[in-house]
Every structure is written in C-alpha cells, then in structure tokens.
Motif scaffolding. Structure first.
Motif, PDB file in Angstrom:
ATOM      1  N   THR A   1      -5.345  -4.798  -1.563  1.00  0.00           N
ATOM      2  CA  THR A   1      -6.341  -5.257  -2.517  1.00  0.00           C
ATOM      3  C   THR A   1      -5.753  -5.336  -3.922  1.00  0.00           C
ATOM      4  O   THR A   1      -4.582  -5.004  -4.150  1.00  0.00           O
ATOM      5  CB  THR A   1      -7.532  -4.297  -2.522  1.00  0.00           C
ATOM      6  N   ASP A   2      -6.573  -5.747  -4.870  1.00  0.00           N
ATOM      7  CA  ASP A   2      -6.133  -5.758  -6.266  1.00  0.00           C
ATOM      8  C   ASP A   2      -5.695  -4.374  -6.727  1.00  0.00           C
ATOM      9  O   ASP A   2      -4.780  -4.248  -7.543  1.00  0.00           O
ATOM     10  CB  ASP A   2      -7.257  -6.274  -7.174  1.00  0.00           C
ATOM     11  N   ARG A   3      -6.309  -3.345  -6.184  1.00  0.00           N
ATOM     12  CA  ARG A   3      -5.904  -1.979  -6.543  1.00  0.00           C
ATOM     13  C   ARG A   3      -4.453  -1.728  -6.129  1.00  0.00           C
ATOM     14  O   ARG A   3      -3.681  -1.104  -6.868  1.00  0.00           O
ATOM     15  CB  ARG A   3      -6.829  -0.962  -5.864  1.00  0.00           C
ATOM     16  N   ASP A   4      -4.083  -2.230  -4.961  1.00  0.00           N
ATOM     17  CA  ASP A   4      -2.696  -2.067  -4.503  1.00  0.00           C
ATOM     18  C   ASP A   4      -1.733  -2.893  -5.355  1.00  0.00           C
ATOM     19  O   ASP A   4      -0.622  -2.451  -5.644  1.00  0.00           O
ATOM     20  CB  ASP A   4      -2.584  -2.461  -3.038  1.00  0.00           C
ATOM     21  N   LEU A   5      -2.157  -4.085  -5.756  1.00  0.00           N
ATOM     22  CA  LEU A   5      -1.326  -4.887  -6.661  1.00  0.00           C
ATOM     23  C   LEU A   5      -1.142  -4.171  -7.994  1.00  0.00           C
ATOM     24  O   LEU A   5      -0.038  -4.151  -8.557  1.00  0.00           O
ATOM     25  CB  LEU A   5      -1.950  -6.259  -6.870  1.00  0.00           C
ATOM     26  N   ASP A   6      -2.203  -3.577  -8.497  1.00  0.00           N
ATOM     27  CA  ASP A   6      -2.105  -2.846  -9.762  1.00  0.00           C
ATOM     28  C   ASP A   6      -1.156  -1.656  -9.627  1.00  0.00           C
ATOM     29  O   ASP A   6      -0.387  -1.346 -10.554  1.00  0.00           O
ATOM     30  CB  ASP A   6      -3.484  -2.366 -10.211  1.00  0.00           C
TER      31      ASP A   6
ATOM     32  N   LYS B   1       0.808  -1.216   0.000  1.00  0.00           N
ATOM     33  CA  LYS B   1       0.000   0.000   0.000  1.00  0.00           C
ATOM     34  C   LYS B   1       0.846   1.273   0.000  1.00  0.00           C
ATOM     35  O   LYS B   1       0.482   2.255  -0.654  1.00  0.00           O
ATOM     36  CB  LYS B   1      -0.930   0.015   1.224  1.00  0.00           C
ATOM     37  N   TRP B   2       1.989   1.249   0.725  1.00  0.00           N
ATOM     38  CA  TRP B   2       2.645   2.519   1.039  1.00  0.00           C
ATOM     39  C   TRP B   2       4.119   2.605   0.671  1.00  0.00           C
ATOM     40  O   TRP B   2       4.748   3.638   0.920  1.00  0.00           O
ATOM     41  CB  TRP B   2       2.491   2.837   2.527  1.00  0.00           C
ATOM     42  N   ALA B   3       4.711   1.572   0.089  1.00  0.00           N
ATOM     43  CA  ALA B   3       6.159   1.609  -0.171  1.00  0.00           C
ATOM     44  C   ALA B   3       6.498   1.946  -1.624  1.00  0.00           C
ATOM     45  O   ALA B   3       7.586   1.628  -2.088  1.00  0.00           O
ATOM     46  CB  ALA B   3       6.803   0.281   0.227  1.00  0.00           C
ATOM     47  N   HIS B   4       5.589   2.615  -2.319  1.00  0.00           N
ATOM     48  CA  HIS B   4       5.891   3.031  -3.700  1.00  0.00           C
ATOM     49  C   HIS B   4       6.720   4.308  -3.643  1.00  0.00           C
ATOM     50  O   HIS B   4       6.211   5.407  -3.841  1.00  0.00           O
ATOM     51  CB  HIS B   4       4.612   3.327  -4.486  1.00  0.00           C
ATOM     52  N   ASP B   5       7.969   4.163  -3.365  1.00  0.00           N
ATOM     53  CA  ASP B   5       8.857   5.312  -3.202  1.00  0.00           C
ATOM     54  C   ASP B   5      10.030   5.137  -4.151  1.00  0.00           C
ATOM     55  O   ASP B   5      10.563   4.032  -4.275  1.00  0.00           O
ATOM     56  CB  ASP B   5       9.345   5.378  -1.749  1.00  0.00           C
ATOM     57  N   PRO B   6      10.461   6.199  -4.821  1.00  0.00           N
ATOM     58  CA  PRO B   6      11.582   6.063  -5.760  1.00  0.00           C
ATOM     59  C   PRO B   6      12.849   5.505  -5.118  1.00  0.00           C
ATOM     60  O   PRO B   6      13.698   4.934  -5.811  1.00  0.00           O
ATOM     61  CB  PRO B   6      11.804   7.507  -6.239  1.00  0.00           C
TER      62      PRO B   6
END
Length: 234
Positions: free
Chosen positions: A154-159, A133-138
């Motif tokens: 959820t699937d949204r987080d996987l996407d 959920k929260w580790a999309h960091d460069p």
C-alpha cells in the motif's frame, strides 16, 4: 553460440535450505559464478504461488542460468512457504504476504551469514509486494520490482521504502494486467528515489526472449554496470 531461452551457462549451483524465525524450512538454490567470487547478489522473490509462481518462474530461472557467468552475480532463488518446485516443497502454507515476512528475513539472513556481497532484492509480481513490505533491511543495497501490482503493498509501504532511502527500480509492462506505466509513475511519486521504467510491448509475465533480455539487462545495469550490456552470444 547465441544465448537462447533454454541456454544454461556454467555456474556453481548449490541446493540450499532457509530456516525461518517461525520454525519452517524453505528450499532453494544458490547459483554462483563458476570460477570467481560474486561481485553482487540477487535475492529473488517469486510471483504468486497460488497462481503458478515459484522459484523456477522463467525470468528467475534464466537469471540463475545466465547471470553468474555473464555478470559475476550470485542468484539466490527459493520457494516461499507452501510452494513447490523441482527442488522440493517449502514447509508451511501460503499466508497472503504476511507470514512470508519470515521467508524474506530468512533469505537475507542466509545471504549475510554466507558473506554474499552487495545484496539487491528482485521481486516479481507478488514478490514485489514482499519486497516493499518486508525487505527494509540494512543489508539490502536496493530493490528491483518486476510487474508491481501495488495490491497488497500500500501507500504506507511505499512511504516506508521512501524513508528507507535505498534505490528502487520498477519495470512496468506496457500491457500489464494490474498496473501500467502511467499509473505506476503516479503511485511511485511517493518514493523520491524510485525510478519507473515502462517497457513497450511487454505483459505481466514477461513472455518472450526479447523481454527477458530487457529485464536481465536492466538488473545488471543497476547491480553490476561493468557487465552491462549483456552479450547475446557466448
């Protein structure tokens, strides 16, 4: 000397504090190689604190006890909001994975500010939900998930992770309580770069030295392959 469950190898171990964007102080520890800079960094996110998860959950404690010496890795562990361990209690209260977004950000900011190299996030159970959920960091080079329940995530987080594009490795126990390898492979099809590894005989909590060694080896294989496989004696 054989490496056993209680083995603690040399490292530079520092108590640390993390400061969140919503004003909390979190407690943790950074373990560094004993006599050289780390080649990569593990930021660990522990299991569910309402069910006994904390920074000292055994796989992460053993990672900190072994991997700085054996694999030249920095291991950052901390208690998410409202969680207690021997190190102390982090401020705030458990927020079901939502307010914890600030905890993840604080850990990554600490790694960046202190010039810790090549950051990989390693989440376990609830920590995998925080990762997705929260580790999309460069700053993040990739993530390793231990026993992902795919409950809050959820699937949204996987996407979103698929779009993020960084490597994702899921270690899924054969006898997991929540998500087993066959279903995990189906769910993670949404993430083209994901690799799902089923671990025969393992359970959600990775109890037993055999399974700890499997987990630590799979982590090192991705993060510092020059140190793989890990020795069983020192």
């Amino acid at each position: 000397m054989e490496i056993r469950a209680a083995t603690v190898l040399p490292a530079r171990r520092e108590p640390i504090e993390l400061h969140t964007g919503d004003g909390l102080t979190l407690v943790g520890e950074l373990a560094l190689p004993p006599d050289r800079p780390p080649v990569a960094t593990l930021v660990t996110l522990h299991p569910l604190p309402t069910h006994g998860g904390f920074m000292d959950s055994h796989v992460f404690k053993k990672a900190a006890n072994r991997l700085p010496a054996l694999a030249d890795l920095a291991v950052l562990r901390f208690n998410t909001r409202g969680t207690s361990s021997e190190r102390g209690t982090s401020e705030g209260a458990f927020d079901g994975g939502e307010g914890e977004r600030y905890d993840v950000a604080a850990a990554l900011e600490y790694a960046e500010y202190h010039d810790l190299p090549r950051v990989w996030v390693v989440g376990w159970s609830f920590g995998t939900e925080l990762t997705l959920k929260w580790a999309h960091d460069p700053l993040v080079e990739g993530a390793i998930l231990l026993s992902p329940p795919l409950h809050r995530a959820t699937d949204r987080d996987l996407d979103a992770w698929a779009e993020f594009g960084r490597p994702l490795v899921a270690l899924v126990p054969e006898f997991d309580d929540y998500l087993r390898p066959e279903e995990a492979r189906r769910r993670f099809e949404r993430v083209p770069q994901a690799e799902v590894i089923g671990v025969d005989g393992a359970k959600h909590l990775w109890v037993g030295e055999l399974y700890v060694r499997i987990v630590l080896n799979e982590i090192v294989k991705r993060v510092n392959p020059d140190a793989w496989p890990l020795p069983t004696d020192v």
